[in-house]
Enzyme design. Structure first.
Site, PDB file in Angstrom:
ATOM      1  N   GLY A  41      53.641  15.469  68.527  1.00  0.00           N
ATOM      2  CA  GLY A  41      52.939  16.744  68.544  1.00  0.00           C
ATOM      3  C   GLY A  41      51.709  16.648  69.414  1.00  0.00           C
ATOM      4  O   GLY A  41      51.224  15.566  69.724  1.00  0.00           O
ATOM      5  N   ARG A  42      51.213  17.809  69.814  1.00  0.00           N
ATOM      6  CA  ARG A  42      50.074  17.835  70.716  1.00  0.00           C
ATOM      7  C   ARG A  42      49.316  19.113  70.425  1.00  0.00           C
ATOM      8  O   ARG A  42      49.926  20.184  70.324  1.00  0.00           O
ATOM      9  CB  ARG A  42      50.598  17.841  72.153  1.00  0.00           C
ATOM     10  CG  ARG A  42      49.584  17.627  73.234  1.00  0.00           C
ATOM     11  CD  ARG A  42      50.310  17.674  74.554  1.00  0.00           C
ATOM     12  NE  ARG A  42      50.853  16.356  74.922  1.00  0.00           N
ATOM     13  CZ  ARG A  42      50.220  15.523  75.755  1.00  0.00           C
ATOM     14  NH1 ARG A  42      49.067  15.843  76.286  1.00  0.00           N
ATOM     15  NH2 ARG A  42      50.765  14.360  76.058  1.00  0.00           N
TER      16      ARG A  42
ATOM     17  N   GLY B  95      44.044  16.886  69.627  1.00  0.00           N
ATOM     18  CA  GLY B  95      44.508  15.587  70.084  1.00  0.00           C
ATOM     19  C   GLY B  95      46.013  15.478  70.008  1.00  0.00           C
ATOM     20  O   GLY B  95      46.711  16.444  69.731  1.00  0.00           O
TER      21      GLY B  95
ATOM     22  N   VAL C  25      49.551  13.615  68.505  1.00  0.00           N
ATOM     23  CA  VAL C  25      50.015  12.996  67.269  1.00  0.00           C
ATOM     24  C   VAL C  25      51.220  12.101  67.563  1.00  0.00           C
ATOM     25  O   VAL C  25      52.126  12.492  68.300  1.00  0.00           O
ATOM     26  CB  VAL C  25      50.418  14.081  66.241  1.00  0.00           C
ATOM     27  CG1 VAL C  25      50.783  13.443  64.915  1.00  0.00           C
ATOM     28  CG2 VAL C  25      49.282  15.071  66.052  1.00  0.00           C
TER      29      VAL C  25
ATOM     30  N   LYS D 187      47.038  10.768  64.396  1.00  0.00           N
ATOM     31  CA  LYS D 187      46.468  11.719  65.337  1.00  0.00           C
ATOM     32  C   LYS D 187      45.293  11.086  66.061  1.00  0.00           C
ATOM     33  O   LYS D 187      44.336  10.638  65.423  1.00  0.00           O
ATOM     34  CB  LYS D 187      45.995  12.960  64.584  1.00  0.00           C
ATOM     35  CG  LYS D 187      45.327  13.973  65.476  1.00  0.00           C
ATOM     36  CD  LYS D 187      45.099  15.240  64.717  1.00  0.00           C
ATOM     37  CE  LYS D 187      44.457  16.272  65.632  1.00  0.00           C
ATOM     38  NZ  LYS D 187      44.329  17.546  64.966  1.00  0.00           N
TER      39      LYS D 187
ATOM     40  N   ASP E 207      42.552  27.538  62.177  1.00  0.00           N
ATOM     41  CA  ASP E 207      43.670  27.523  63.114  1.00  0.00           C
ATOM     42  C   ASP E 207      44.999  27.539  62.355  1.00  0.00           C
ATOM     43  O   ASP E 207      45.862  26.692  62.564  1.00  0.00           O
ATOM     44  CB  ASP E 207      43.571  26.306  64.042  1.00  0.00           C
ATOM     45  CG  ASP E 207      44.430  26.481  65.297  1.00  0.00           C
ATOM     46  OD1 ASP E 207      44.948  27.612  65.511  1.00  0.00           O
ATOM     47  OD2 ASP E 207      44.600  25.508  66.041  1.00  0.00           O
TER      48      ASP E 207
END
Ligand code: NAG
Ligand code: NAG
Ligand code: NAG
Ligand code: NAG
Ligand code: NAG
Ligand code: NAG
Ligand code: NAG
Length: 810
Positions: A530-531, A535, A537, A551, A643
């Site tokens: 993930g991104r 940052g 992950v 992360k 978020d």
């Protein structure tokens, strides 16, 4: 030295003896030949399919009561119960001594009770030689010269296995309960109009409830023109029927899964799956997402309410259970109603829907007129009075349903209908919700067993076998003693040290990791999963085999002290709907967070998939709301997420949501007057509340807004970051604007906005309630939005959570 050598030799002898005994006692066979028989007295008389997946033999359905059955060899991991798939004599069990299954020389397979009475037979006759074989599919087949004379797949009981064809002659009839395997009240069958249906055939009435009886075949997406009447579940999890009814299980595509389709005792049709390595069965599809809509589930004169995945039954006020051990018989009145109009009164129970048994549907009646009509009808037991909204702003209309029988009563908060129950005028019955808890099934243990009358003398073991058993037992004891001695001297010391190490670890839970440890765990940060803005992950595996998500916080975001302060406050959060933080790493310029890894990825990957049915989506909406309510209101520091979006809602193996990445948003003390000062805009386009752009003060209502958007995406399957095409060449609208227009335009707006993936088996009232709540969450003015805990309350009222689940959550 010498004694050790003797001991070792003895070991070898004993081990090989045990091995020999074991092998000889489990010499499995998959075939029974002509003239031979299986006996209930011989526990090893069990047919095992060649792949080892299925067994056939005598199964104890009660004390000294047996049925000849087929089951999955591997017991259920948790309950250790066997999973039955077929039964020869479900209505008439045989005695536990002397009963036999014979394959006769004339080709007939018969089941004889102790008294030689035929309980069951295949009625086959042939001159050629025959044998009985249990195939790898779970099909028990009687073959003669390569011809199938009879097969269990043609006579299913309550279960359909992959590749087993369900046809015009097949019926699935559920069992009476999980423990009473005789036929129950529900049947799956192809009806005369070629459509696959489930029938409730109860003690007093019968009715069809699947597909939904208020839908036409066309609306239920069924086709009656194809009279081939076949349906089959394939090994990948695709069910297809000749009436155009199709579904795919939630784990579709995995051929290694064991699967079964069963008409359960509660009347619901479900598929179950498990990995072959002997795990628990889980539900991978079900026909009715609202069990209270299953007819007869609580019997007559009762009220069904729903929480989690099960139903709660209660008698209506003035009624009592007819059979305290069985809801199927429902409730009976404690009073007698007089036909004199002045002798009755009405008691209101709000938010109740009753299906069927109406005197008529009267659309322009007032409540008084409706009650008056019921009073005139001697057999009227009460009325359902419904308010129907139409979206055009004109006040809605009322409908009156005088009820001649009180059946299928289902209490759903927010359903716009009330039950007015007719009771004697001088009675004092009242209704309170807590009354529903008054009724608990009386579980007497003798329900579980069927005891047959005949008794038998005890089986006498041979003298030789008894001696052997004693000998082996004695040797085994000696062996255990010697192993214990060895363990005491050599192993114990070592174990002690390692045990204290893990205990320290458990107590701390949350800990600091070194950079090199995480580098090794993630294989030098090679597997990116993930991104985000914060940052990248990576996936990794710790030495204790726990899978983690690491992360790497983008460098130089903040000083080390500030990072540590925040991390320690996040580390203290603990809620089942928040991702668990295992620890962190601060070394030189590296700042990292170590989280639990969730196998199903994020909601963003699944939001448009049919794998997330309505039930799962609702659970995700509820769980996410709980997680956010917890960080907003229940924990010591007040934390905002800032978020909330599908990418930050992760799903565990059961599709339970866990909110992630609430990490590095600011946490502030509730009383901090400077709370509103955020230095820069956070969040993601499409999910951001208007306050960010208008530069208004930032409160927890920004998360409520983003949450509302996510829920609307889950309901519609449409993306908030793309505009919706209105059609007719008109301009495009944002998701929220589009939904508001739809709501104002038409009564059936919910149907029009729903993601086609969730239409099957979803409850429209539930969708509407959730959509209404979500639309409140996305109000422009933050004070008009509800709090997260209010959202949780509303959703929980729709789906009352099981108390057990609740208590494990905190
Ligand atoms: C498993 O077996 C136990 C007793 O043998 C019984 O009480 C229980 O209801 C069974 N569970 C299921 C799911 O059949
Ligand atoms: C499921 O089976 C039906 C009928 O055989 C077929 O039309 C359909 O394409 C299958 N679906 C998938 C995903 O394989
Ligand atoms: C009827 O259904 C069967 C099985 O699904 C299918 O093979 C057949 O083509 C269908 N017939 C028509 C006319 O659609
Ligand atoms: C109904 O009851 C009222 C009061 O109890 C009585 O006055 C009346 O005569 C009764 N009517 C009939 C038809 O029995
Ligand atoms: C209901 O409407 C019908 C005509 O639409 C009318 O004949 C009837 O009297 C009305 N009933 C009541 C109770 O208002
Ligand atoms: C209600 O009235 C009936 C007669 O009208 C009487 O038989 C009955 O006992 C009364 N019940 C109660 C609870 O007062
Ligand atoms: C099982 O159910 C059947 C059918 O309802 C009933 O006749 C039988 O008594 C039940 N057996 C037990 C042990 O309750």
């Amino acid at each position: 030295m010498k004694s050790i050598a003797i001991m070792l030799t003895m070991h070898l002898i004993i081990l090989s003896l045990l091995l020999f005994l074991k092998l000889s006692s489990t010499s499995a066979f998959d075939t029974v030949n002509q003239g031979s028989s299986l006996s209930v007295d011989e526990p090893k008389d069990i047919i095992v399919s060649q792949n080892g997946m299925f067994c056939a033999g005598f199964y104890a359905v009660g004390e000294n009561a047996y049925s000849f059955a087929i089951w999955f060899s591997e017991p259920n991991h948790q309950t250790k119960n066997l999973t039955l798939v077929w039964m020869a004599n479900r209505e008439q069990p045989v005695n536990g001594k002397g009963s036999k299954l014979h394959l006769l020389h004339n080709g007939n397979l018969i089941l004889r009770d102790t008294d030689a009475f035929h309980v069951w037979s295949t009625n086959t006759v042939t001159l050629s030689s025959v044998h009985l074989i249990l195939l790898n599919t779970g099909n028990l087949v009687l073959q003669g010269n390569g011809v199938t004379l009879w097969q269990s797949f043609d006579f299913p009981t309550d279960t359909l296995l992959p590749q087993q064809v369900f046809n015009r002659h097949s019926k699935l009839i559920c069992s009476r309960s999980e423990t009473n395997k005789s036929s129950g009240f529900y049947t799956l069958y192809f009806d005369n109009d070629n459509i696959l249906r489930i029938l409730y055939d109860g003690p007093e009435v019968s009715s069809i409830f699947w597909p939904d009886p208020w839908l036409t075949d066309w609306d239920a997406k069924r086709a009656g023109y194809n009279n081939s009447k076949v349906a089959v579940l394939d090994t990948l999890g695709n069910f297809s029927s000749s009436d155009d009814f199709n579904f795919m299980t939630s784990d579709y595509g995995d051929a290694m899964m064991q699967r079964r389709l069963r008409l359960d005792p509660d009347g619901n049709l479900r598929t179950y799956s498990r990995k072959q390595s002997g795990q628990n069965w889980y539900t991978s599809w079900q026909a009715k997402s609202r069990p209270c809509r299953i007819h007869g589930v609580c019997g007559v004169n009762s009220l069904c309410s729903y929480y989690s995945n099960s139903v709660k039954c209660a008698c209506l006020p003035g009624y009592k259970m007819k059979n305290p051990q069985d809801w199927a018989y429902g409730c009976e009145p404690e009073f007698t109603l007089s036909c004199n109009k002045t002798a009755s009164r009405f008691l209101i129970i709000t938010n109740v829907e009753l299906y069927g048994y109406d005197y008529g549907i009267l659309t322009n009646y007032t409540l008084e007129q409706c009650k008056d009509l019921c009073l005139q009808l001697c057999n009227c037991k009460g009325i359902q009075f419904t308010y129907v909204k139409d979206g055009t702003g004109i006040p809605g209309t009322y409908s009156c349903y005088p009820k001649m029988q009180l059946r299928n009563a289902f209490r759903i908060p927010y359903f716009n209908a009330d039950l007015h129950l007719k009771l004697p005028v001088n009675s004092t019955y009242t209704y309170t919700e807590s009354m529903d808890d008054k009724y608990k099934l009386v579980c007497s243990s003798n329900l579980k067993t069927v005891t047959l009358a005949t008794s038998y003398t005890k089986f006498r073991e041979g003298r030789y076998i008894r001696f052997l058993l004693w000998f082996v037992g004695g040797m085994g004891g000696l062996e255990i003693l010697c192993i214990f001695v060895m363990w005491f001297f050599f192993v114990r010391k070592k174990q002690k040290t390692s045990r204290t190490a893990t205990r320290v670890y458990d107590m701390v839970g949350f800990r600091k990791f070194s950079y090199s440890e995480l580098k090794r765990a993630t294989k030098s940060f090679s597997q990116e999963i993930g991104r985000g803005a914060g940052g990248i992950v990576y996936k990794g595996v710790l030495l204790d085999q726990r899978i983690i998500a690491v992360k790497r916080v983008k460098e130089a975001n903040q000083g080390e002290e500030e990072f540590l302060a925040e991390v320690s406050s996040i580390g203290r959060l603990n809620h089942m709907n928040l991702i668990e933080l295992y620890g962190y790493c601060v070394e030189r310029k590296h700042q990292m967070l170590v989280y639990e890894y969730l196998e199903n990825g994020s909601l963003a990957e699944h939001i448009k998939s049919s794998r997330l049915d309505w039930g799962k989506r609702f659970e995700i909406a509820l769980g996410t709301a709980k997680g956010l309510a917890y960080i907003h209101e229940e924990c010591l520091e007040w934390i905002l997420h800032c978020d909330v979006k599908p990418h930050n809602i992760l799903l565990d193996s059961n599709y339970q949501p866990k909110v992630a990445d609430f990490g590095l948003s600011k946490s502030r003390n509730r009383n901090d007057p400077k709370f509103s000062s955020f230095s820069k805009i956070r969040g993601t386009r499409g999910y951001m509340a208007p306050e960010w752009i208008l530069n208004h003060s930032i409160t927890s209502k920004v998360d409520v807004y983003s949450y509302g958007i996510v829920v609307l995406e889950m309901i519609t399957g449409k993306s908030a970051t793309k505009d919706v095409d209105v059609g007719n060449g008109q301009e495009k609208l944002g998701l929220v604007m589009w939904l508001r227009e739809k709501r104002n335009e038409s009564i059936s707006w919910v149907k029009e906005i729903m993601d086609p993936n969730i239409e099957e088996g979803c409850d429209e009232n539930e969708v509407e309630t959730l959509a209404e709540v979500a639309l409140q969450c996305v109000e422009e003015e933050k004070d008009k939005r509800p709090t997260m805990s209010h959202v949780v309350e509303v959703l929980q009222k729709i789906s009352r959570e099981n108390d057990n689940q609740e208590s494990t959550s905190s």
